[in-house]
Design an enzyme around this catalytic site. Structure first.
Site, short mmCIF file in Angstrom:
data_model
loop_
_atom_site.label_atom_id
_atom_site.label_comp_id
_atom_site.label_asym_id
_atom_site.label_seq_id
_atom_site.Cartn_x
_atom_site.Cartn_y
_atom_site.Cartn_z
N ARG A 128 0.78 -1.11 0.09
CA ARG A 128 -0.01 -0.09 0.11
C ARG A 128 0.88 1.23 -0.19
O ARG A 128 1.99 1.16 0.52
CB ARG A 128 -0.96 0.09 1.31
CG ARG A 128 -2.11 -0.88 1.36
CD ARG A 128 -2.83 -0.84 2.39
NE ARG A 128 -3.38 0.58 2.55
CZ ARG A 128 -3.28 1.16 3.52
NH1 ARG A 128 -2.55 0.72 4.60
NH2 ARG A 128 -3.74 2.55 3.55
N LYS A 193 3.31 -7.37 12.01
CA LYS A 193 2.64 -7.65 10.73
C LYS A 193 2.77 -8.95 10.26
O LYS A 193 3.89 -9.40 9.86
CB LYS A 193 2.88 -6.51 9.72
CG LYS A 193 2.04 -6.71 8.48
CD LYS A 193 2.15 -5.10 7.68
CE LYS A 193 1.51 -5.19 6.49
NZ LYS A 193 1.27 -3.71 5.84
N ARG A 327 -1.55 4.68 13.17
CA ARG A 327 -0.66 4.38 14.06
C ARG A 327 -0.99 4.69 15.66
O ARG A 327 -1.93 5.84 15.56
CB ARG A 327 0.75 4.88 13.83
CG ARG A 327 1.02 6.12 14.09
CD ARG A 327 2.51 6.56 13.87
NE ARG A 327 2.54 8.03 13.95
CZ ARG A 327 2.75 8.72 15.00
NH1 ARG A 327 2.79 8.02 15.98
NH2 ARG A 327 2.72 10.07 15.07
#
Ligand code: BTN
Length: 330
Positions: A128, A193, A327
């Site tokens: 992204r 992640k 975030r």
């Protein structure tokens, strides 16, 4: 990155059996010299694969590697009896990007809804917000699914939320327990992640909408590639999950088809509540950033359209848009 095809792919496939195999035997089978075999082995090592070379025994992969295979994939998919779609699989050893491949086919008008492209490596994997997606050979899953949605671009807005849930479903099936979702579509385990999703659209506001749903899932990231990743990451290997790759692709596809069918019927009207249960930042102070502007607020969850809701000065506001990053404020 070097392309893997021809004799190099045949040598790698022979090594995947997991036993020592001599350079002489490989050379005889392929009709090439031992020196040519050694050259192919070296270029496989250059891709990040660890291969032992032992005098009088030959070559052996340091780690077992199971490769994607069209037939095994179609069989695994067919065996998952409750599947509701008719996916077709295209397997590549290397490709620039599985998403780019499907986007090219859209422009050539050469696609059926449910086409899946998977690859062992990407030479130009895309994340992204224009970022690079590390895609070393054999280490991770690089997966793209083409979906034709008849109702126009606006209806496609929440698809990435449904896709995040599908990846979560798949991970639950293979034994992962502590998976959380980060808006709009990161898959996290304990804040690291594990997978990312890149949904790309092509279509008119009112006409049919072509969607390419790209999923990158870390399986066993080699340290050579991990050094180039600038965020905290994890992989299935570190989570003690070992799954045959073709079965994983088949399972992911079935999970995706179920969520997309539900989305086509009812949008996110049911799914947004499920997503909110898995929200990694629920109740946290977060910052939303477009690159030009930033907003802070308490993360409430997502709304029925898939926008993220922040409580700011006692008021709840929703934000939309694929290029926003989020975030936690520390
Ligand atoms: C992200 O930035 O989190 C999204 C990553 C998406 C990566 C996948 S890998 C398969 C597909 N092909 C690409 O080039 N990107 C997506």
């Amino acid at each position: 990155m070097t392309d893997i095809s021809g004799n190099k792919l045949k040598i790698l496939t022979a090594l995947c059996a997991g036993e020592f195999i001599s350079g002489q035997v490989l050379g005889d089978e392929l009709g090439i010299s031992r020196a040519a075999v050694a050259k192919h082995i070296q270029s496989l090592c250059d891709l990040g694969l660890e291969i032992y070379k032992v005098t009088n025994k030959g070559y052996k992969l340091a780690q077992p590697l199971n490769l994607l295979n069209q037939e095994e994939l179609s069989n695994a998919y067919g065996a998952l009896t409750d599947h509701i779609g008719g996916a077709q699989f295209d397997v590549f050893a290397t490709i620039d990007s599985t998403n780019s491949e499907l986007m090219r086919r859209i422009s050539q008008q050469n696609l059926n809804s449910g086409t899946v492209v998977v690859a062992e490596a990407q030479t130009a994997g895309r994340g992204r917000r224009g970022r690079e997606w590390q895609s070393p050979f054999g280490a991770n899953l690089y997966y793209s699914y083409y979906w034709l949605l008849q109702d126009g671009l606006a209806r496609a807005m929440g698809v990435s939320i449904a896709v995040g849930l599908a990846v979560h479903d798949c991970l639950r099936i293979i034994g992962m327990k502590n998976v959380a979702l980060k808006w709009p579509n990161d898959i996290l385990v304990d804040g690291a992640k594990l997978a990312g999703i890149l949904v790309e659209l092509d279509g008119q506001p009112e006409g049919p909408c072509h969607l390419v749903i790209g999923i990158g899932l870390n399986l066993a990231m080699p340290s050579s590639a991990s050094e180039r990743i600038d965020q905290t990451w994890t992989d299935l290997k570190s989570q003690q999950i070992d799954i045959e790759k073709n079965l994983l692709v088949a399972t992911l596809t079935v999970c995706l088809e179920k969520r997309l069918a539900s989305y086509a019927k009812a949008g996110l009207s049911q799914m947004y509540k499920e997503w909110n249960e898995l929200n990694a930042f629920k109740g946290e102070l977060i910052s939303l950033n477009t690159g030009e502007r930033a907003w802070q607020g308490m993360c409430v969850g997502i709304d029925e359209q898939g926008g993220i809701c922040l409580r700011q000065d006692g008021e709840v506001k929703s934000y939309y848009g694929g290029e926003i990053s989020l975030r936690k404020v520390t």
